[in-house]
Design a protein around this motif. Structure first.
Motif, PDB file in Angstrom:
ATOM      1  N   THR A   1       4.419   7.848  -6.173  1.00 40.60           N
ATOM      2  CA  THR A   1       3.564   8.280  -5.075  1.00 40.60           C
ATOM      3  C   THR A   1       2.998   7.055  -4.349  1.00 40.60           C
ATOM      4  O   THR A   1       2.976   5.940  -4.899  1.00 40.60           O
ATOM      5  CB  THR A   1       2.387   9.132  -5.583  1.00 40.60           C
ATOM      6  N   ASP A   2       2.505   7.291  -3.136  1.00 42.98           N
ATOM      7  CA  ASP A   2       1.869   6.207  -2.391  1.00 42.98           C
ATOM      8  C   ASP A   2       0.620   5.707  -3.104  1.00 42.98           C
ATOM      9  O   ASP A   2       0.292   4.517  -3.032  1.00 42.98           O
ATOM     10  CB  ASP A   2       1.514   6.671  -0.981  1.00 42.98           C
ATOM     11  N   GLU A   3      -0.093   6.595  -3.796  1.00 41.61           N
ATOM     12  CA  GLU A   3      -1.297   6.165  -4.506  1.00 41.61           C
ATOM     13  C   GLU A   3      -0.942   5.219  -5.652  1.00 41.61           C
ATOM     14  O   GLU A   3      -1.640   4.232  -5.887  1.00 41.61           O
ATOM     15  CB  GLU A   3      -2.063   7.371  -5.041  1.00 41.61           C
ATOM     16  N   GLU A   4       0.144   5.503  -6.347  1.00 45.71           N
ATOM     17  CA  GLU A   4       0.599   4.577  -7.390  1.00 45.71           C
ATOM     18  C   GLU A   4       0.979   3.231  -6.779  1.00 45.71           C
ATOM     19  O   GLU A   4       0.670   2.173  -7.339  1.00 45.71           O
ATOM     20  CB  GLU A   4       1.797   5.173  -8.141  1.00 45.71           C
ATOM     21  N   ALA A   5       1.637   3.282  -5.626  1.00 43.56           N
ATOM     22  CA  ALA A   5       2.006   2.040  -4.938  1.00 43.56           C
ATOM     23  C   ALA A   5       0.764   1.278  -4.488  1.00 43.56           C
ATOM     24  O   ALA A   5       0.713   0.039  -4.570  1.00 43.56           O
ATOM     25  CB  ALA A   5       2.896   2.351  -3.740  1.00 43.56           C
ATOM     26  N   ARG A   6      -0.250   2.000  -4.025  1.00 44.84           N
ATOM     27  CA  ARG A   6      -1.482   1.357  -3.573  1.00 44.84           C
ATOM     28  C   ARG A   6      -2.183   0.650  -4.736  1.00 44.84           C
ATOM     29  O   ARG A   6      -2.667  -0.475  -4.591  1.00 44.84           O
ATOM     30  CB  ARG A   6      -2.423   2.386  -2.946  1.00 44.84           C
ATOM     31  N   GLN A   7      -2.228   1.310  -5.899  1.00 46.27           N
ATOM     32  CA  GLN A   7      -2.851   0.693  -7.066  1.00 46.27           C
ATOM     33  C   GLN A   7      -2.076  -0.547  -7.506  1.00 46.27           C
ATOM     34  O   GLN A   7      -2.662  -1.552  -7.904  1.00 46.27           O
ATOM     35  CB  GLN A   7      -2.950   1.709  -8.210  1.00 46.27           C
ATOM     36  N   LEU A   8      -0.749  -0.459  -7.433  1.00 50.25           N
ATOM     37  CA  LEU A   8       0.070  -1.620  -7.741  1.00 50.25           C
ATOM     38  C   LEU A   8      -0.252  -2.765  -6.782  1.00 50.25           C
ATOM     39  O   LEU A   8      -0.380  -3.929  -7.190  1.00 50.25           O
ATOM     40  CB  LEU A   8       1.552  -1.261  -7.654  1.00 50.25           C
ATOM     41  N   GLY A   9      -0.380  -2.427  -5.498  1.00 51.57           N
ATOM     42  CA  GLY A   9      -0.703  -3.448  -4.499  1.00 51.57           C
ATOM     43  C   GLY A   9      -2.045  -4.111  -4.763  1.00 51.57           C
ATOM     44  O   GLY A   9      -2.196  -5.331  -4.582  1.00 51.57           O
ATOM     45  N   ILE A  10      -3.019  -3.331  -5.184  1.00 51.93           N
ATOM     46  CA  ILE A  10      -4.347  -3.892  -5.501  1.00 51.93           C
ATOM     47  C   ILE A  10      -4.239  -4.866  -6.667  1.00 51.93           C
ATOM     48  O   ILE A  10      -4.802  -5.967  -6.630  1.00 51.93           O
ATOM     49  CB  ILE A  10      -5.338  -2.753  -5.816  1.00 51.93           C
ATOM     50  N   GLU A  11      -3.518  -4.462  -7.714  1.00 51.19           N
ATOM     51  CA  GLU A  11      -3.369  -5.321  -8.894  1.00 51.19           C
ATOM     52  C   GLU A  11      -2.637  -6.617  -8.526  1.00 51.19           C
ATOM     53  O   GLU A  11      -3.043  -7.713  -8.918  1.00 51.19           O
ATOM     54  CB  GLU A  11      -2.607  -4.582  -9.994  1.00 51.19           C
ATOM     55  N   TRP A  12      -1.540  -6.482  -7.767  1.00 50.43           N
ATOM     56  CA  TRP A  12      -0.747  -7.659  -7.399  1.00 50.43           C
ATOM     57  C   TRP A  12      -1.562  -8.611  -6.525  1.00 50.43           C
ATOM     58  O   TRP A  12      -1.587  -9.827  -6.760  1.00 50.43           O
ATOM     59  CB  TRP A  12       0.528  -7.233  -6.673  1.00 50.43           C
TER      60      TRP A  12
ATOM     61  N   ALA B   1       8.924  -5.969  -6.705  1.00 55.11           N
ATOM     62  CA  ALA B   1       9.906  -4.947  -6.336  1.00 55.11           C
ATOM     63  C   ALA B   1      10.249  -4.057  -7.532  1.00 55.11           C
ATOM     64  O   ALA B   1      10.367  -2.831  -7.398  1.00 55.11           O
ATOM     65  CB  ALA B   1      11.160  -5.609  -5.786  1.00 55.11           C
ATOM     66  N   GLU B   2      10.406  -4.660  -8.708  1.00 58.26           N
ATOM     67  CA  GLU B   2      10.745  -3.883  -9.904  1.00 58.26           C
ATOM     68  C   GLU B   2       9.637  -2.906 -10.260  1.00 58.26           C
ATOM     69  O   GLU B   2       9.909  -1.776 -10.700  1.00 58.26           O
ATOM     70  CB  GLU B   2      11.016  -4.832 -11.075  1.00 58.26           C
ATOM     71  N   GLU B   3       8.396  -3.320 -10.103  1.00 57.11           N
ATOM     72  CA  GLU B   3       7.280  -2.414 -10.369  1.00 57.11           C
ATOM     73  C   GLU B   3       7.149  -1.354  -9.276  1.00 57.11           C
ATOM     74  O   GLU B   3       6.809  -0.204  -9.547  1.00 57.11           O
ATOM     75  CB  GLU B   3       5.977  -3.202 -10.492  1.00 57.11           C
ATOM     76  N   ALA B   4       7.422  -1.741  -8.040  1.00 55.62           N
ATOM     77  CA  ALA B   4       7.278  -0.808  -6.916  1.00 55.62           C
ATOM     78  C   ALA B   4       8.243   0.365  -7.028  1.00 55.62           C
ATOM     79  O   ALA B   4       7.891   1.512  -6.714  1.00 55.62           O
ATOM     80  CB  ALA B   4       7.480  -1.538  -5.593  1.00 55.62           C
ATOM     81  N   ILE B   5       9.473   0.114  -7.478  1.00 56.63           N
ATOM     82  CA  ILE B   5      10.454   1.209  -7.555  1.00 56.63           C
ATOM     83  C   ILE B   5      10.133   2.171  -8.689  1.00 56.63           C
ATOM     84  O   ILE B   5      10.695   3.268  -8.744  1.00 56.63           O
ATOM     85  CB  ILE B   5      11.892   0.667  -7.700  1.00 56.63           C
ATOM     86  N   LYS B   6       9.211   1.803  -9.561  1.00 54.76           N
ATOM     87  CA  LYS B   6       8.760   2.719 -10.615  1.00 54.76           C
ATOM     88  C   LYS B   6       7.697   3.692 -10.108  1.00 54.76           C
ATOM     89  O   LYS B   6       7.421   4.690 -10.764  1.00 54.76           O
ATOM     90  CB  LYS B   6       8.186   1.922 -11.797  1.00 54.76           C
ATOM     91  N   CYS B   7       7.101   3.373  -8.960  1.00 52.82           N
ATOM     92  CA  CYS B   7       6.037   4.225  -8.411  1.00 52.82           C
ATOM     93  C   CYS B   7       6.633   5.504  -7.836  1.00 52.82           C
ATOM     94  O   CYS B   7       7.665   5.477  -7.163  1.00 52.82           O
ATOM     95  CB  CYS B   7       5.267   3.483  -7.323  1.00 52.82           C
TER      96      CYS B   7
ATOM     97  N   ALA C   1       0.786  -1.242   0.000  1.00 49.97           N
ATOM     98  CA  ALA C   1       0.000   0.000   0.000  1.00 49.97           C
ATOM     99  C   ALA C   1       0.815   1.287   0.000  1.00 49.97           C
ATOM    100  O   ALA C   1       0.270   2.347  -0.309  1.00 49.97           O
ATOM    101  CB  ALA C   1      -0.947   0.012   1.203  1.00 49.97           C
ATOM    102  N   LYS C   2       2.108   1.234   0.337  1.00 48.06           N
ATOM    103  CA  LYS C   2       2.899   2.457   0.431  1.00 48.06           C
ATOM    104  C   LYS C   2       4.307   2.203  -0.091  1.00 48.06           C
ATOM    105  O   LYS C   2       4.817   1.082  -0.022  1.00 48.06           O
ATOM    106  CB  LYS C   2       2.976   2.946   1.880  1.00 48.06           C
ATOM    107  N   LEU C   3       4.937   3.257  -0.569  1.00 48.48           N
ATOM    108  CA  LEU C   3       6.314   3.138  -1.047  1.00 48.48           C
ATOM    109  C   LEU C   3       7.248   2.658   0.055  1.00 48.48           C
ATOM    110  O   LEU C   3       8.157   1.865  -0.194  1.00 48.48           O
ATOM    111  CB  LEU C   3       6.798   4.489  -1.589  1.00 48.48           C
ATOM    112  N   SER C   4       7.026   3.112   1.268  1.00 48.37           N
ATOM    113  CA  SER C   4       7.906   2.749   2.384  1.00 48.37           C
ATOM    114  C   SER C   4       7.873   1.262   2.685  1.00 48.37           C
ATOM    115  O   SER C   4       8.801   0.715   3.290  1.00 48.37           O
ATOM    116  CB  SER C   4       7.519   3.537   3.636  1.00 48.37           C
ATOM    117  N   GLN C   5       6.806   0.579   2.255  1.00 51.83           N
ATOM    118  CA  GLN C   5       6.680  -0.848   2.570  1.00 51.83           C
ATOM    119  C   GLN C   5       7.666  -1.714   1.797  1.00 51.83           C
ATOM    120  O   GLN C   5       7.881  -2.871   2.161  1.00 51.83           O
ATOM    121  CB  GLN C   5       5.242  -1.305   2.306  1.00 51.83           C
TER     122      GLN C   5
END
Length: 327
Positions: free
Chosen positions: A281-292, A273-279, A252-256
């Motif tokens: 903002t936290d909102e981008e990370a949250r959307q990535l988390g939902i998809e994953w 991890a590779e997708e997360a480092i492209k985010c 849900a967050k970049l810090s995670q």
């Protein structure tokens, strides 16, 4: 006059096996902070209740040490309890929503007598499903230190609950009216518990918990399904036959990216991890988390898992979105 309590007689295993043709889920919540009221917790449940969760798991938190500065500038160590009320919260949820609850019972911070009174209170409230855990070590300790008069291991806690179910108090005295027996599960770790020397020995402890009476296990969160599938396969080879419920939490967050592996001792898969480092903002990370998480859960369901357990802390809205896509 009997108290007005809503009682469920089905066990967690009964609930899981009741309708294996449908996808189900359950979720975990935290008791509110001391003095915060229960409204925010109810708001969380309101967001998820319409998806028909099989049960709601409630964590428990015993006291911990904090350091407070005195007027003379010195520090005084005080023991406080930040999140009281697990049993009361469990009863409030079950009576308000008519959803089965599963409060945690832990060794950490509790004496044998404390645990016995918890069991008695739960019986009075008509709650007979519990999750038995050792609990985390205190922040100030290098290793887990049992409370004087308490248990050092989950297996000891299991033995106490089994004796209670058999009508015997911890001091050996018989219980005049034993009441409804407790059904209980335990935790397990697809990537091993942080204190275990290796995964095989950690799984031997899980086998021991099963043999003592545990009816199911809920995993620590993980992001790599292959770790879960491998764990379950090894467990079956070892004679561990109880259901192993996968525990999932959306990223849900970049810090995670750095916090999750450190806190929960689980790996972030390379692809995530590779997708997360492209985010950015936290909102981008949250959307990535939902998809994953959605993909992760679909794969678990496709492999015959019919109940997934969600950890909701700091991820309630993500869990709601994932659940919408799944059910």
């Amino acid at each position: 006059m009997q108290p007005n309590v809503y009682i469920f007689e089905m066990t967690v295993v009964d609930l899981i096996n009741k309708d294996t043709s449908h996808k189900h889920f359950s979720f975990e919540v935290l008791p509110p902070l001391k003095g915060a009221g229960i409204e925010k917790l109810f708001a969380t449940i309101d967001k998820l209740k319409d998806f028909n969760p099989l049960f709601i798991n409630i964590t428990t938190h015993h006291s911990e040490f904090v350091y407070k500065q005195l007027d003379n500038g010195l520090l005084e160590r005080q023991r406080i309890r930040r999140r009281p009320g697990t049993i009361a919260v469990a009863a409030a949820i079950q009576n308000k929503y008519h959803i089965p609850v599963q409060p945690h019972i832990i060794c950490s911070g509790a004496t044998v007598e404390d645990i016995e009174y918890e069991l008695i209170d739960l019986q009075f409230l008509g709650i007979n499903n519990v999750l038995l855990l050792r609990g985390d070590k205190a922040k100030e300790d290098r290793r887990f230190m049992p409370t004087p008069g308490g248990h050092a291991h989950t297996t000891d806690l299991i033995k106490q609950v089994v004796e209670f179910n058999n009508g015997i108090f911890a001091n050996g005295e018989p219980i005049k009216n034993p009441g409804v027996k407790f059904d209980f599960g335990v935790a397990c770790y697809p990537e091993k518990h942080e204190e275990a020397p290796n995964l095989e020995m950690d799984m031997e402890y899980l086998k021991m918990k099963q043999d003592l009476g545990a009816q199911y296990a809920v995993t620590q969160l993980f992001y790599d399904n292959e770790k879960y599938f491998s764990f379950v396969e090894k467990a079956r080879q070892m004679g561990i036959t109880i259901p192993i419920i996968p525990g999932i939490k959306p990223f849900a967050k970049l810090s995670q990216l750095t916090m999750v592996p450190k806190t929960f001792h689980c790996d972030i898969p390379q692809a995530l991890a590779e997708e997360a480092i492209k985010c950015h903002t936290d909102e981008e990370a949250r959307q990535l988390g939902i998809e994953w998480t959605t993909s992760q859960c679909k794969e678990l369901y496709a492999h015959g898992i019919n109940n997934i357990h969600f950890y909701t802390v700091s991820a309630v809205d993500s869990v709601v979105e994932v659940t919408k896509r799944l059910l």
